[in-house]
Design an enzyme around this catalytic site. Structure first.
Site, PDB file in Angstrom:
ATOM      1  N   LYS A  64     -46.544  28.208  38.910  1.00 45.03           N
ATOM      2  CA  LYS A  64     -46.599  29.180  40.013  1.00 45.03           C
ATOM      3  C   LYS A  64     -47.011  30.541  39.457  1.00 45.03           C
ATOM      4  O   LYS A  64     -46.860  30.821  38.264  1.00 45.03           O
ATOM      5  CB  LYS A  64     -45.242  29.317  40.719  1.00 45.03           C
ATOM      6  N   SER A  82     -38.727  25.466  35.402  1.00 44.32           N
ATOM      7  CA  SER A  82     -38.146  25.291  36.739  1.00 44.32           C
ATOM      8  C   SER A  82     -38.889  24.206  37.502  1.00 44.32           C
ATOM      9  O   SER A  82     -38.282  23.396  38.205  1.00 44.32           O
ATOM     10  CB  SER A  82     -38.236  26.596  37.533  1.00 44.32           C
ATOM     11  N   ASP A 126     -35.579  29.774  40.200  1.00 43.29           N
ATOM     12  CA  ASP A 126     -36.924  29.409  40.655  1.00 43.29           C
ATOM     13  C   ASP A 126     -37.057  27.939  41.053  1.00 43.29           C
ATOM     14  O   ASP A 126     -38.096  27.530  41.577  1.00 43.29           O
ATOM     15  CB  ASP A 126     -37.959  29.674  39.545  1.00 43.29           C
TER      16      ASP A 126
HETATM   17  O1  C5P Z   1     -31.775  31.752  37.314  1.00 46.38           O
HETATM   18  P1  C5P Z   1     -32.314  31.695  35.936  1.00 46.38           P
HETATM   19  O2  C5P Z   1     -31.396  30.962  34.986  1.00 46.38           O
HETATM   20  O3  C5P Z   1     -33.713  31.181  35.860  1.00 46.38           O
HETATM   21  O4  C5P Z   1     -32.384  33.203  35.415  1.00 46.38           O
HETATM   22  C1  C5P Z   1     -32.555  33.541  34.078  1.00 46.38           C
HETATM   23  C2  C5P Z   1     -32.049  34.954  33.843  1.00 46.38           C
HETATM   24  O5  C5P Z   1     -32.900  35.905  34.483  1.00 46.38           O
HETATM   25  C3  C5P Z   1     -30.684  35.222  34.414  1.00 46.38           C
HETATM   26  O6  C5P Z   1     -29.686  34.912  33.504  1.00 46.38           O
HETATM   27  C4  C5P Z   1     -30.719  36.721  34.704  1.00 46.38           C
HETATM   28  O7  C5P Z   1     -30.494  37.445  33.512  1.00 46.38           O
HETATM   29  C5  C5P Z   1     -32.160  36.952  35.078  1.00 46.38           C
HETATM   30  N1  C5P Z   1     -32.387  36.957  36.524  1.00 46.38           N
HETATM   31  C6  C5P Z   1     -31.979  38.055  37.282  1.00 46.38           C
HETATM   32  N2  C5P Z   1     -32.213  38.065  38.640  1.00 46.38           N
HETATM   33  C7  C5P Z   1     -32.849  37.032  39.235  1.00 46.38           C
HETATM   34  C8  C5P Z   1     -33.277  35.915  38.486  1.00 46.38           C
HETATM   35  C9  C5P Z   1     -33.032  35.924  37.133  1.00 46.38           C
HETATM   36  O8  C5P Z   1     -31.404  39.004  36.758  1.00 46.38           O
HETATM   37  N3  C5P Z   1     -33.086  37.093  40.542  1.00 46.38           N
END
Ligand code: C5P
Length: 296
Positions: free
Chosen positions: A12, A105, A138
């Protein structure tokens, strides 16, 4: 019952990524327009009697244990479906890793959807999205299999229509940690001032996309890696209508209205990149994609 399935797992790009505020749970509230593109990993899952998940992937930087999101997706699915199976997952990697292209993701979402078909578990899109949200912000987007507006921490997904413009993706060959970028964002941007609310306006053509290309995370990654700005300039010099970093980077993309101009830019830029970089000529996917191809 079939015992093997192969599915495409798309990348994406974020055409728009506004960070609204930092939340109490540490995540950031987003408003993002997400576009799947025609760059795919290939995932094959074989199911057999017994237990245990193995991942096979010829990619030096990709873990093949629980650290791989596809592994955790398979584990979560078996647990939820109450199924006991031995699963062997083969990932043919084409999407650069740690790149802002959502490859990990997408792999996780593809594993959830493929297992739903393979094991005839009959879970609906909503349940798969809920499972996906537990794996990463994601993941639910890739369950939708089409362009979307993402809000919340990225997991609240609404289907939208986007024109299928052409894009060149350039990855400079190093990885950037999403957590690192979000962590630095507070230092460079006053989120308190960013309490605007957005209402979605349709992107009717490639020109509307160009006019609204924006990514709040770009300043953070570009400040640390000047390569990001340099690659954007290279795309603009070669006829891109607009250029932007995707997600937390470092991949950048150039937007092109027509395939011909995108193909010419691709041929002009490719020989100028160093060996670590990779470049892809892709198209924005307008409808469902990445659906399991069926029994192998
Ligand atoms: O959700 P995911 O594990 O992919 O996110 C990875 C990191 O990115 C999270 O631990 C956070 O630090 C940051 N993040 C964030 N806000 C979001 C998505 C991700 O701060 N909306």
């Amino acid at each position: 019952m079939m015992t093997s399935i192969t599915a495409l797992s798309p990348a994406k790009i974020n055409l728009l990524l506004k960070v609204m505020r930092k939340r109490e749970d540490g995540y950031h509230e987003l408003y993002s327009v997400m576009q799947p593109v025609t760059l795919y990993d290939n995932i094959t899952i074989d199911a057999g009697q017994g237990a245990g998940i193995t991942i096979e992937c010829r990619h030096a930087e990709l873990p093949v244990d629980r650290a791989n999101l596809a592994y955790r997706a398979a584990e979560l699915f078996l647990d939820r479906a109450g199924a006991k199976k031995r699963l062997s997952i083969t990932i043919e990697k084409k999407i650069p890793v740690g790149a802002g292209l959502g490859g990990g993701s997408s792999n996780a979402a593809t594993v959830l959807m493929a297992l739903n078909t393979l094991l005839a578990a009959g879970l609906g899109e909503k349940e798969l999205m809920e499972m996906g949200a537990r794996l990463g912000s994601d993941v639910p987007f890739f369950i939708l299999k089409g362009p979307a507006l993402a809000t919340g921490r990225g997991e609240v997904i609404e289907r939208i229509k986007l024109p299928g413009c052409h894009y060149i993706l350039i990855n400079p060959g190093f990885q950037v940690s999403t957590a690192w970028v979000y962590g630095r964002l507070g230092l460079t941007k006053n989120l308190e001032n960013n309490t605007l609310t957005y209402s979605y306006q349709a992107f009717d053509g490639c020109a509307e996309i160009r006019d609204r290309l924006f990514n709040d995370l770009e300043q953070v990654t570009a400040a640390r890696y000047p390569e990001v700005s340099r690659l954007k300039e290279m795309l603009m010099e070669n006829g891109a209508a607009g250029a932007l970093m995707s997600g937390s980077g470092p991949t950048v993309f150039g937007l092109f209205e027509e395939h011909g101009s995108a193909a010419r830019a691709f041929e002009a830029i490719r020989p100028r990149l160093d060996a670590a970089s990779s470049i892809f000529l892709v198209q924005g996917v307008e409808g469902p994609t990445g659906a399991p191809d069926g029994p192998a």
